[in-house]
Design a protein around this motif. Structure first.
Motif, mmCIF file in Angstrom:
data_model
loop_
_atom_site.group_PDB
_atom_site.id
_atom_site.type_symbol
_atom_site.label_atom_id
_atom_site.label_comp_id
_atom_site.label_asym_id
_atom_site.label_seq_id
_atom_site.Cartn_x
_atom_site.Cartn_y
_atom_site.Cartn_z
ATOM 1 N N VAL A 169 0.827 -1.253 -0.111
ATOM 2 C CA VAL A 169 0.187 0.000 -0.062
ATOM 3 C C VAL A 169 1.065 1.312 -0.162
ATOM 4 C CG1 VAL A 169 -1.657 1.103 1.110
ATOM 5 C CG2 VAL A 169 -1.891 -1.316 1.006
ATOM 6 N N VAL A 170 0.510 2.202 -0.825
ATOM 7 C CA VAL A 170 1.363 3.428 -0.719
ATOM 8 C C VAL A 170 0.649 4.209 0.253
ATOM 9 C CG1 VAL A 170 1.604 5.758 -1.833
ATOM 10 C CG2 VAL A 170 1.206 3.541 -3.331
ATOM 11 N N VAL A 171 1.703 4.471 1.358
ATOM 12 C CA VAL A 171 1.202 5.383 2.579
ATOM 13 C C VAL A 171 1.617 6.708 2.696
ATOM 14 C CG1 VAL A 171 1.399 3.170 4.027
ATOM 15 C CG2 VAL A 171 3.610 4.740 3.695
ATOM 16 N N SER A 172 2.442 7.044 1.597
ATOM 17 C CA SER A 172 2.998 8.559 1.605
ATOM 18 C C SER A 172 3.373 8.952 0.237
ATOM 19 C CB SER A 172 3.779 9.084 2.809
ATOM 20 O OG SER A 172 5.154 8.154 2.699
ATOM 21 N N ARG A 173 3.228 9.963 0.012
ATOM 22 C CA ARG A 173 3.715 10.507 -1.299
ATOM 23 C C ARG A 173 4.443 11.923 -0.995
ATOM 24 N NH1 ARG A 173 -0.160 13.247 -5.650
ATOM 25 N NH2 ARG A 173 0.034 14.864 -4.121
ATOM 26 N N ALA A 174 5.630 12.054 -1.435
ATOM 27 C CA ALA A 174 6.618 13.244 -1.087
ATOM 28 C C ALA A 174 6.744 14.212 -2.115
ATOM 29 C CB ALA A 174 7.670 12.713 -0.779
ATOM 30 N N ARG A 175 6.216 13.867 -3.529
ATOM 31 C CA ARG A 175 6.741 14.926 -4.587
ATOM 32 C C ARG A 175 5.262 14.925 -5.328
ATOM 33 N NH1 ARG A 175 11.238 17.441 -3.568
ATOM 34 N NH2 ARG A 175 12.792 15.887 -2.516
ATOM 35 N N HIS A 176 5.220 15.902 -6.430
ATOM 36 C CA HIS A 176 4.411 16.303 -7.252
ATOM 37 C C HIS A 176 4.678 16.188 -8.652
ATOM 38 C CE1 HIS A 176 1.554 17.043 -3.955
ATOM 39 N NE2 HIS A 176 2.779 17.795 -3.362
ATOM 40 N N VAL A 177 3.963 16.059 -9.703
ATOM 41 C CA VAL A 177 4.278 15.999 -11.192
ATOM 42 C C VAL A 177 4.843 17.304 -11.321
ATOM 43 C CG1 VAL A 177 3.424 16.013 -13.410
ATOM 44 C CG2 VAL A 177 2.451 14.447 -11.774
ATOM 45 N N GLY A 178 6.101 17.352 -12.139
ATOM 46 C CA GLY A 178 6.705 18.527 -12.382
ATOM 47 C C GLY A 178 7.788 18.986 -11.410
ATOM 48 N N GLU A 179 8.067 18.214 -10.373
ATOM 49 C CA GLU A 179 9.155 18.803 -9.440
ATOM 50 C C GLU A 179 10.293 17.850 -10.013
ATOM 51 O OE1 GLU A 179 8.898 18.451 -5.130
ATOM 52 O OE2 GLU A 179 6.626 18.292 -5.506
ATOM 53 N N VAL A 180 11.351 18.606 -9.834
ATOM 54 C CA VAL A 180 12.772 18.038 -10.325
ATOM 55 C C VAL A 180 13.439 17.218 -9.055
ATOM 56 C CG1 VAL A 180 15.051 18.312 -11.191
ATOM 57 C CG2 VAL A 180 13.130 19.698 -12.022
ATOM 58 N N LEU A 181 13.944 16.002 -9.458
ATOM 59 C CA LEU A 181 14.370 14.966 -8.359
ATOM 60 C C LEU A 181 15.919 14.874 -8.635
ATOM 61 C CD1 LEU A 181 11.897 12.038 -8.696
ATOM 62 C CD2 LEU A 181 11.708 13.911 -6.992
ATOM 63 N N THR A 182 16.436 14.665 -7.423
ATOM 64 C CA THR A 182 17.828 14.598 -7.409
ATOM 65 C C THR A 182 18.073 12.973 -6.912
ATOM 66 O OG1 THR A 182 17.861 15.286 -4.844
ATOM 67 C CG2 THR A 182 18.237 17.077 -6.573
ATOM 68 N N PRO A 183 19.340 12.505 -7.434
ATOM 69 C CA PRO A 183 19.531 11.205 -6.839
ATOM 70 C C PRO A 183 19.363 10.846 -5.230
ATOM 71 C CG PRO A 183 21.125 11.894 -8.498
ATOM 72 C CD PRO A 183 20.389 13.188 -8.085
ATOM 73 N N GLY A 184 18.630 9.978 -5.195
ATOM 74 C CA GLY A 184 18.103 9.363 -3.904
ATOM 75 C C GLY A 184 16.965 9.998 -3.300
ATOM 76 N N SER A 185 16.380 11.174 -3.521
ATOM 77 C CA SER A 185 15.163 11.787 -2.861
ATOM 78 C C SER A 185 14.128 10.818 -3.298
ATOM 79 C CB SER A 185 14.859 13.118 -3.757
ATOM 80 O OG SER A 185 14.592 12.591 -5.191
ATOM 81 N N GLU A 186 13.158 10.872 -1.996
ATOM 82 C CA GLU A 186 12.130 9.943 -2.129
ATOM 83 C C GLU A 186 10.823 10.551 -2.532
ATOM 84 O OE1 GLU A 186 8.933 8.945 1.458
ATOM 85 O OE2 GLU A 186 10.843 7.804 1.920
ATOM 86 N N VAL A 187 10.032 9.607 -3.392
ATOM 87 C CA VAL A 187 9.108 10.006 -4.036
ATOM 88 C C VAL A 187 7.692 9.442 -3.487
ATOM 89 C CG1 VAL A 187 7.596 10.020 -6.287
ATOM 90 C CG2 VAL A 187 10.148 10.211 -6.371
ATOM 91 N N LEU A 188 7.829 7.979 -3.070
ATOM 92 C CA LEU A 188 6.634 7.177 -2.382
ATOM 93 C C LEU A 188 7.245 6.218 -1.309
ATOM 94 C CD1 LEU A 188 4.975 6.409 -5.928
ATOM 95 C CD2 LEU A 188 4.064 8.120 -4.406
ATOM 96 N N HIS A 189 6.417 6.010 -0.385
ATOM 97 C CA HIS A 189 6.693 5.111 0.663
ATOM 98 C C HIS A 189 5.595 3.873 0.461
ATOM 99 C CE1 HIS A 189 7.782 4.387 4.944
ATOM 100 N NE2 HIS A 189 8.192 3.589 4.278
ATOM 101 N N LEU A 190 6.185 2.691 0.301
ATOM 102 C CA LEU A 190 5.238 1.760 0.245
ATOM 103 C C LEU A 190 5.295 0.563 1.474
ATOM 104 C CD1 LEU A 190 6.064 0.472 -3.214
ATOM 105 C CD2 LEU A 190 4.131 1.980 -2.472
ATOM 106 N N VAL A 191 4.210 0.129 1.974
ATOM 107 C CA VAL A 191 4.200 -0.705 3.048
ATOM 108 C C VAL A 191 3.535 -2.158 2.907
ATOM 109 C CG1 VAL A 191 3.264 -1.034 5.398
ATOM 110 C CG2 VAL A 191 4.512 0.860 4.902
ATOM 111 N N ASP A 192 4.077 -2.999 3.270
ATOM 112 C CA ASP A 192 3.198 -4.541 3.151
ATOM 113 C C ASP A 192 2.437 -4.623 4.152
ATOM 114 O OD1 ASP A 192 2.134 -6.771 2.619
ATOM 115 O OD2 ASP A 192 4.249 -7.962 2.686
ATOM 116 N N PRO A 193 1.051 -4.645 4.146
ATOM 117 C CA PRO A 193 0.168 -4.453 5.313
ATOM 118 C C PRO A 193 0.414 -5.966 5.953
ATOM 119 C CG PRO A 193 -0.806 -3.995 3.648
ATOM 120 C CD PRO A 193 0.307 -4.349 2.860
ATOM 121 N N ALA A 194 0.731 -7.212 5.240
ATOM 122 C CA ALA A 194 0.911 -8.222 5.724
ATOM 123 C C ALA A 194 2.277 -8.364 7.077
ATOM 124 C CB ALA A 194 1.232 -9.450 4.924
ATOM 125 N N SER A 195 2.899 -7.373 6.852
ATOM 126 C CA SER A 195 4.123 -7.362 7.581
ATOM 127 C C SER A 195 3.862 -6.239 8.874
ATOM 128 C CB SER A 195 5.376 -7.037 6.986
ATOM 129 O OG SER A 195 5.226 -5.498 6.817
#
Length: 400
Positions: free
Chosen positions: A222-248
């Protein structure tokens, strides 16, 4: 002459004052206060009040350890960019369910396709250069074989006295030239192969960068968070989305170090989230092997049989772990305990009067606590609601 003064004297006499009613009012007030006092005392100490309670009996006690905890995940991942690029498309948002390998976002990398085409062209040219060098080597090998044969024939003719020294020297020079040409052809092949391998490596890098321009889900979850938006310029290593396995998902509870010897993997547990209804069953998954030096607490991961309807990482809850089943023992509800000067006690009904008794506590359960000293089976204990010493009481629903 003598009568007039007597009449005047009689007329000058004032009538006697009326009998005051003040004393009757005081007596009535005193009587009223006395009646009220008698009624208050009678109501307080002689009228039996119905009080909730229970009769003590021996029974089994589930000994539990409890502690606060927070919801965490054993399997979670941060999805980010490995290249500097602009976000062109976001295919998912918070609370979306994704599968492993699914596209999450696409990055715009304008120079990547052209660089890949140029690198592939260089690789093709390097491949043709390798083929040409190999053909040149084959020609050099044939020339060397011919030069060797000529040289050997000149040596044999010179031994018979047919050939001259000059002819032998010319044959030897041709042979050495052929050997040099073969060595040069070999080095040309090595250089062409090196250029071809370098071009293939550049192709691999370009294709990897092209693959990196498409962000895919490394796990299902499940996507639990989104840190960026369309049009933003990313640098190497920057987070875009955070995923979690609910079974864990697990509840990481904190318990006092005194209970570490009683906790074992697989023990039953119950978890109650803040403002939630029923407790969620679970079991101890694993124990932490480090005690906090300040709080003297250690962590326990509890696997949940189910999840609340709305859950969030970091959500707080209270965990209860059953470590032992004891009995038969005397127990009272924990809500019945009343503390005085740091000592625990319970209100009991003795001769239909409320009296506070100090007790010695033992192990604790979810809602009851063991009484080791101070009470005995058959005694009536009272819920401590508006009780006072020697209050006349009876258990609600009974005739005492």
């Amino acid at each position: 002459m003598n009568v007039q003064p007597g009449l005047d004297q009689f007329l000058s006499l004032e009538p006697p004052p009326p009998r005051p009613r003040r004393r009757r009012g005081v007596r009535l007030a005193v009587l009223t206060v006395a009646v009220l006092a008698i009624g208050f005392v009678g109501l307080r100490y002689f009228y039996p009040h119905a009080v909730e309670g229970e009769i003590l009996r021996l029974g089994m006690l589930n000994v539990e350890l409890q502690g606060p905890g927070t919801l965490s995940a054993l399997t979670e991942v941060s999805v980010g960019s490995r290249i500097q690029a602009r976000i062109e498309e976001l295919a998912v948002d918070r609370n979306d369910i994704v599968t492993k390998g699914e596209m999450l976002a696409r990055l715009a990398f304008d120079d990547l396709s052209g660089e890949l085409d140029a690198t592939e062209a260089s690789a093709h040219a390097a491949g043709r250069a390798v083929s040409a060098a190999q053909a040149e080597r084959d020609r050099a090998v044939a020339t060397l074989e011919k030069a060797r044969a000529t040289h050997e024939r000149q040596v044999a003719l010179l031994a018979k006295g047919v050939a001259s020294e000059a002819g032998l020297e010319d044959a030897l020079a041709a042979r050495r030239q052929a050997e040099a040409d073969l060595a040069r052809a070999g080095r040309a092949i090595e250089q062409a192969e090196a250029e071809r391998d370098a071009a293939m490596a550049r192709i691999a890098v370009a294709r990897a960068q092209l693959d990196d321009s498409v962000l895919r889900a490394p796990i299902s979850g499940v996507v639990v968070s989104r840190a960026r938006h369309v049009g933003e310029v990313l640098t190497p290593g920057s987070e875009v989305l955070h995923l979690v396995d609910p079974a864990s998902l697990v509840l990481t509870a904190r318990l006092d170090e005194s209970g570490i010897s009683a906790i074992l993997p697989g023990q039953e547990a119950r978890v109650t989230f803040a403002r939630a209804g029923n407790a969620i069953p679970g079991h101890v998954l694993r124990l932490g092997r480090e005690v906090d030096e300040e709080t003297r607490e250690f962590e326990v991961d509890i696997a949940l049989d189910s999840l609340p309807a709305n859950w969030a990482l970091g959500q707080r809850a209270m965990a209860r772990i059953m470590v032992e089943r004891r009995g038969p023992v005397l127990t009272v509800p924990t809500s019945f305990l009343v503390w005085r000067d740091g000592h625990p006690g319970v209100w009991v009904a003795s001769s239909s009067r409320a009296r506070w008794r100090e007790v010695a506590l033992g192990e604790s359960g979810a809602q009851r606590v063991e009484i080791r000293r101070g009470l005995s089976a058959g005694q009536r204990i009272l819920k401590p609601v508006d009780l006072y010493p020697f209050m006349r009481v009876r258990l609600a629903g009974s005739a005492i």
